[in-house]
Scaffold this motif. Sequence first.
Motif, PDB file in Angstrom:
ATOM      1  N   GLY A  36       0.838  -1.190   0.190  1.00 22.99           N
ATOM      2  CA  GLY A  36      -0.063  -0.015   0.029  1.00 22.99           C
ATOM      3  C   GLY A  36       0.921   1.147  -0.081  1.00 22.99           C
ATOM      4  O   GLY A  36       2.021   1.244  -0.418  1.00 22.99           O
ATOM      5  N   ALA A  37       0.294   2.500   0.544  1.00 24.42           N
ATOM      6  CA  ALA A  37       1.148   3.552   0.621  1.00 24.42           C
ATOM      7  C   ALA A  37       2.542   3.378   1.512  1.00 24.42           C
ATOM      8  O   ALA A  37       3.408   3.728   0.895  1.00 24.42           O
ATOM      9  CB  ALA A  37       0.368   4.663   1.291  1.00 24.42           C
ATOM     10  N   ALA A  38       2.624   2.740   2.582  1.00 27.66           N
ATOM     11  CA  ALA A  38       3.656   2.670   3.397  1.00 27.66           C
ATOM     12  C   ALA A  38       4.412   1.485   2.633  1.00 27.66           C
ATOM     13  O   ALA A  38       5.849   1.654   2.873  1.00 27.66           O
ATOM     14  CB  ALA A  38       3.052   1.978   4.753  1.00 27.66           C
ATOM     15  N   ASN A  60      -2.818  -8.082  -5.344  1.00 27.18           N
ATOM     16  CA  ASN A  60      -2.018  -7.388  -6.478  1.00 27.18           C
ATOM     17  C   ASN A  60      -1.406  -6.221  -6.125  1.00 27.18           C
ATOM     18  O   ASN A  60      -1.111  -5.368  -7.013  1.00 27.18           O
ATOM     19  CB  ASN A  60      -2.715  -7.471  -7.731  1.00 27.18           C
ATOM     20  CG  ASN A  60      -3.190  -8.991  -8.182  1.00 27.18           C
ATOM     21  OD1 ASN A  60      -4.357  -9.315  -7.701  1.00 27.18           O
ATOM     22  ND2 ASN A  60      -2.153  -9.825  -8.659  1.00 27.18           N
ATOM     23  N   GLY A  61      -1.298  -5.881  -5.016  1.00 23.38           N
ATOM     24  CA  GLY A  61      -0.823  -4.573  -4.568  1.00 23.38           C
ATOM     25  C   GLY A  61      -2.069  -3.224  -4.479  1.00 23.38           C
ATOM     26  O   GLY A  61      -3.119  -3.593  -4.949  1.00 23.38           O
ATOM     27  N   GLY A  62      -1.571  -2.354  -3.828  1.00 19.78           N
ATOM     28  CA  GLY A  62      -2.726  -1.148  -3.664  1.00 19.78           C
ATOM     29  C   GLY A  62      -3.084  -0.904  -2.220  1.00 19.78           C
ATOM     30  O   GLY A  62      -3.471  -0.001  -1.957  1.00 19.78           O
ATOM     31  N   GLY A  63      -3.785  -2.176  -1.765  1.00 19.21           N
ATOM     32  CA  GLY A  63      -4.309  -2.093  -0.549  1.00 19.21           C
ATOM     33  C   GLY A  63      -5.501  -1.307  -0.289  1.00 19.21           C
ATOM     34  O   GLY A  63      -6.144  -0.692  -1.374  1.00 19.21           O
ATOM     35  N   SER A  64      -5.444  -0.709   0.790  1.00 19.43           N
ATOM     36  CA  SER A  64      -6.827   0.496   1.109  1.00 19.43           C
ATOM     37  C   SER A  64      -6.443   1.534   0.345  1.00 19.43           C
ATOM     38  O   SER A  64      -7.392   2.386   0.223  1.00 19.43           O
ATOM     39  CB  SER A  64      -6.814   0.511   2.708  1.00 19.43           C
ATOM     40  OG  SER A  64      -7.322  -0.694   3.252  1.00 19.43           O
ATOM     41  N   THR A  65      -5.122   1.872   0.086  1.00 17.07           N
ATOM     42  CA  THR A  65      -4.981   3.093  -0.687  1.00 17.07           C
ATOM     43  C   THR A  65      -5.475   3.396  -1.814  1.00 17.07           C
ATOM     44  O   THR A  65      -5.726   4.184  -2.119  1.00 17.07           O
ATOM     45  CB  THR A  65      -3.421   3.370  -0.601  1.00 17.07           C
ATOM     46  OG1 THR A  65      -2.607   3.157   0.671  1.00 17.07           O
ATOM     47  CG2 THR A  65      -2.971   4.763  -1.210  1.00 17.07           C
ATOM     48  N   ALA A 511       5.455  -0.266   9.594  1.00 20.73           N
ATOM     49  CA  ALA A 511       4.931   0.953   8.902  1.00 20.73           C
ATOM     50  C   ALA A 511       3.344   0.936   8.863  1.00 20.73           C
ATOM     51  O   ALA A 511       2.877  -0.161   8.438  1.00 20.73           O
ATOM     52  CB  ALA A 511       5.824   1.401   7.652  1.00 20.73           C
ATOM     53  N   GLY A 512       2.914   2.236   8.459  1.00 23.57           N
ATOM     54  CA  GLY A 512       1.505   2.615   8.098  1.00 23.57           C
ATOM     55  C   GLY A 512       0.510   2.134   9.325  1.00 23.57           C
ATOM     56  O   GLY A 512       0.903   2.102  10.358  1.00 23.57           O
ATOM     57  N   ARG A 513      -0.483   1.541   8.850  1.00 26.08           N
ATOM     58  CA  ARG A 513      -1.599   1.225   9.957  1.00 26.08           C
ATOM     59  C   ARG A 513      -1.254  -0.159  10.754  1.00 26.08           C
ATOM     60  O   ARG A 513      -1.704  -0.682  11.491  1.00 26.08           O
ATOM     61  CB  ARG A 513      -2.870   1.127   9.340  1.00 26.08           C
ATOM     62  CG  ARG A 513      -3.509   2.340   8.817  1.00 26.08           C
ATOM     63  CD  ARG A 513      -3.892   3.166   9.948  1.00 26.08           C
ATOM     64  NE  ARG A 513      -2.829   3.559  10.771  1.00 26.08           N
ATOM     65  CZ  ARG A 513      -1.795   4.721  10.653  1.00 26.08           C
ATOM     66  NH1 ARG A 513      -1.853   5.034   9.604  1.00 26.08           N
ATOM     67  NH2 ARG A 513      -1.100   4.867  11.458  1.00 26.08           N
ATOM     68  N   THR A 514       0.044  -0.816  10.356  1.00 29.33           N
ATOM     69  CA  THR A 514       0.423  -2.111  10.937  1.00 29.33           C
ATOM     70  C   THR A 514       1.303  -1.542  12.413  1.00 29.33           C
ATOM     71  O   THR A 514       1.199  -2.281  13.046  1.00 29.33           O
ATOM     72  CB  THR A 514       1.421  -2.841  10.116  1.00 29.33           C
ATOM     73  OG1 THR A 514       0.546  -3.337   9.021  1.00 29.33           O
ATOM     74  CG2 THR A 514       1.945  -4.180  10.729  1.00 29.33           C
ATOM     75  N   ALA A 515       1.609  -0.526  12.297  1.00 35.83           N
ATOM     76  CA  ALA A 515       2.527   0.300  13.225  1.00 35.83           C
ATOM     77  C   ALA A 515       1.433   1.328  13.955  1.00 35.83           C
ATOM     78  O   ALA A 515       0.724   1.833  13.259  1.00 35.83           O
ATOM     79  CB  ALA A 515       3.837   0.867  13.040  1.00 35.83           C
ATOM     80  N   VAL A 516       2.064   1.710  15.154  1.00 37.45           N
ATOM     81  CA  VAL A 516       1.494   2.788  15.854  1.00 37.45           C
ATOM     82  C   VAL A 516       2.173   4.187  15.288  1.00 37.45           C
ATOM     83  O   VAL A 516       3.460   3.822  14.951  1.00 37.45           O
ATOM     84  CB  VAL A 516       1.749   2.831  17.453  1.00 37.45           C
ATOM     85  CG1 VAL A 516       1.519   4.421  17.976  1.00 37.45           C
ATOM     86  CG2 VAL A 516       1.237   1.773  18.152  1.00 37.45           C
ATOM     87  N   ALA A 530      -0.382   9.855   4.593  1.00 37.26           N
ATOM     88  CA  ALA A 530       0.760  10.663   4.618  1.00 37.26           C
ATOM     89  C   ALA A 530       1.585   9.969   5.775  1.00 37.26           C
ATOM     90  O   ALA A 530       3.003  10.089   5.659  1.00 37.26           O
ATOM     91  CB  ALA A 530       0.413  12.077   5.281  1.00 37.26           C
ATOM     92  N   ASP A 531       1.114   9.502   6.764  1.00 38.84           N
ATOM     93  CA  ASP A 531       1.645   8.769   7.812  1.00 38.84           C
ATOM     94  C   ASP A 531       2.395   7.367   7.185  1.00 38.84           C
ATOM     95  O   ASP A 531       3.496   7.022   7.526  1.00 38.84           O
ATOM     96  CB  ASP A 531       1.057   8.305   9.043  1.00 38.84           C
ATOM     97  CG  ASP A 531       1.764   7.583  10.136  1.00 38.84           C
ATOM     98  OD1 ASP A 531       2.884   8.103  10.380  1.00 38.84           O
ATOM     99  OD2 ASP A 531       1.340   6.556  10.845  1.00 38.84           O
ATOM    100  N   GLY A 532       1.682   6.897   6.328  1.00 42.42           N
ATOM    101  CA  GLY A 532       2.261   5.620   5.683  1.00 42.42           C
ATOM    102  C   GLY A 532       3.396   6.001   4.618  1.00 42.42           C
ATOM    103  O   GLY A 532       4.495   5.312   4.661  1.00 42.42           O
ATOM    104  N   VAL A 533       3.586   7.294   4.122  1.00 42.68           N
ATOM    105  CA  VAL A 533       4.827   7.461   3.497  1.00 42.68           C
ATOM    106  C   VAL A 533       5.908   7.996   4.142  1.00 42.68           C
ATOM    107  O   VAL A 533       7.222   7.300   4.122  1.00 42.68           O
ATOM    108  CB  VAL A 533       4.207   8.822   2.517  1.00 42.68           C
ATOM    109  CG1 VAL A 533       5.733   9.323   2.016  1.00 42.68           C
ATOM    110  CG2 VAL A 533       3.313   8.396   1.434  1.00 42.68           C
TER     111      VAL A 533
END
Length: 546
Positions: A36-38, A60-65, A511-516, A530-533
């Motif tokens: 995803g983004a992260a 295949n990539g992309g996720g929620s983003t 990273a991303g929503r897998t992490a705080v 933005a936090d994912g990036v």
Amino acid sequence: MTDEMMIGTGIAKSKVVEPLEQNWHAEFDVLVIGLGAAGASAAIEAASQGAKVAIIDRFNGGGSTALSGSVYYAGGGTALQQKLNVKDDADNMYRYLKHEVDAVVSDQTLQRFCQQSVDNFDWIQQQGVRYSGDVFTIKTTHPRPEYSLYYSGNELLSSTIEQTQTYSAPRGHVADGNAKATGLGAGFFKNLGRSARRLAAKFYQQSRVSRLLLNDQGRVIGVEIKQLYSWTLSGLLHRLANKLANSTHMASPKLSSKCRGWINRLEQRAVSRSIRANKGVILSSGGFIFNRNMVREHLPEFLPARMLGQAGDNGAGIALGVSAGGAMKEMHSASAWRFINPPKTWPRGMVVNLSGQRYCDEASYGAVIGTRMYRNNLAQGMLIIDSELYNNSTEFLSRDARSLISMVVKQQLKTAYRADTIEELAELTGIDSGNLLATLEQYNACARGEQQDHFKKSLADMSVIAKPPFYAIDLAAGGSPALSLGGLVVDESSGQVKTSEGNGIEGLYAAGRTAVGIASNNYVSGLSIADGVFSGRRAGASAAKL
């Protein structure tokens, strides 16, 4: 992590292996789990620093983003802000976000996020993300397609400006390329993902990570995956089931759930592989809102909400981290969305629960309303307006909203409860009549300027609700979309996953929503991407340096 939480993730306990004796299918420097983004940001950053990177994605990539509104929260004077003559600076952005995210990350991390915002925005543009529209200066849920910049949080709220001592600046950057009617799509992710795939040495599609592999020192040295080949019938059906699951889960949750069941059964036909990571594994596979067992344990109030995201948001990345000794935090944190602007008249009304009590400033960002509705008010929310506000609901709707939002608003107007008196309206809706009358009397006194509103709602955002007939719009009808915000605890300077004792787990990052992260306490549109990036680039750089 309890056994119950493991259900639905497909994650087995981590396994200690002897590196020289393990049958490795392939070997890389850095493995990125989830695109995803992260994940894309992590892969690009690691590869740019010379690491040999492999990306592993369950689909295949992309996720929620790739299913989102492509909103990216940035400020401090981005290239787009400057182009559109918008004043902003990093300190102004920091003071506003400090009010929103509180202490979920350290002040130093939040300052770094704001200070790097301009550079990170330039960086995503270098990856091909494009912004060609104007700035929309009126508060809205999601601007029409001709706009690329808008107020995506509470930046215009009078109480926020007063408390933070900031000046308002639009920071919701909307990427080109999403669907015009809905505003949803892969506008942000398309070119970012393409850049990540181009730089990666290998992209394992339709490959689910089932466990982490450790050496006898506890260092993460690889993963075990279950891979479906895209050219097989199982691979084809897996792609089709995922596409159908993603396209129907809001409109038809039962059908989407069946599709996810098909996905799980098809993955039982996958081939097992062991992939080695010489430098690090980065977990970036999303949150856990699609894992109902985890939601039941950590977010029971949000069970009635609709799941926002995609099938990969099943907590697998979090479970992988915990299987290696990682700690979780903010698992009680979630965001539910109930936007009532547009129409521009609705925030001037009052929102109550079935006890007849208000619980927010109705002019607030939709995630404030939705989250409080689920967390503290039993998923109850009735918007009370009078005939004047009702009759003006469609004014400027075509200017302020995309066509899908306009259609939804008009349908809600048709199905609204209607009564000649407040007492009759209370009886129709099941709201406590005495409390509703008292709440309305107090609200109208505030709207007339006779007293201060308890929620510090600005007088300019209020109307006296007095002209019959009166209307109630059920904000809980159909359920509001929600996503989880908690995840693995990480070192805020590197993204390394930490144990409950505060020690770093060698070779493991998140990273991303897998992490705080920045968005783990409170949500503002665009802050998660933005936090994912931000966190993805941090983890990618750290893993590549080892």
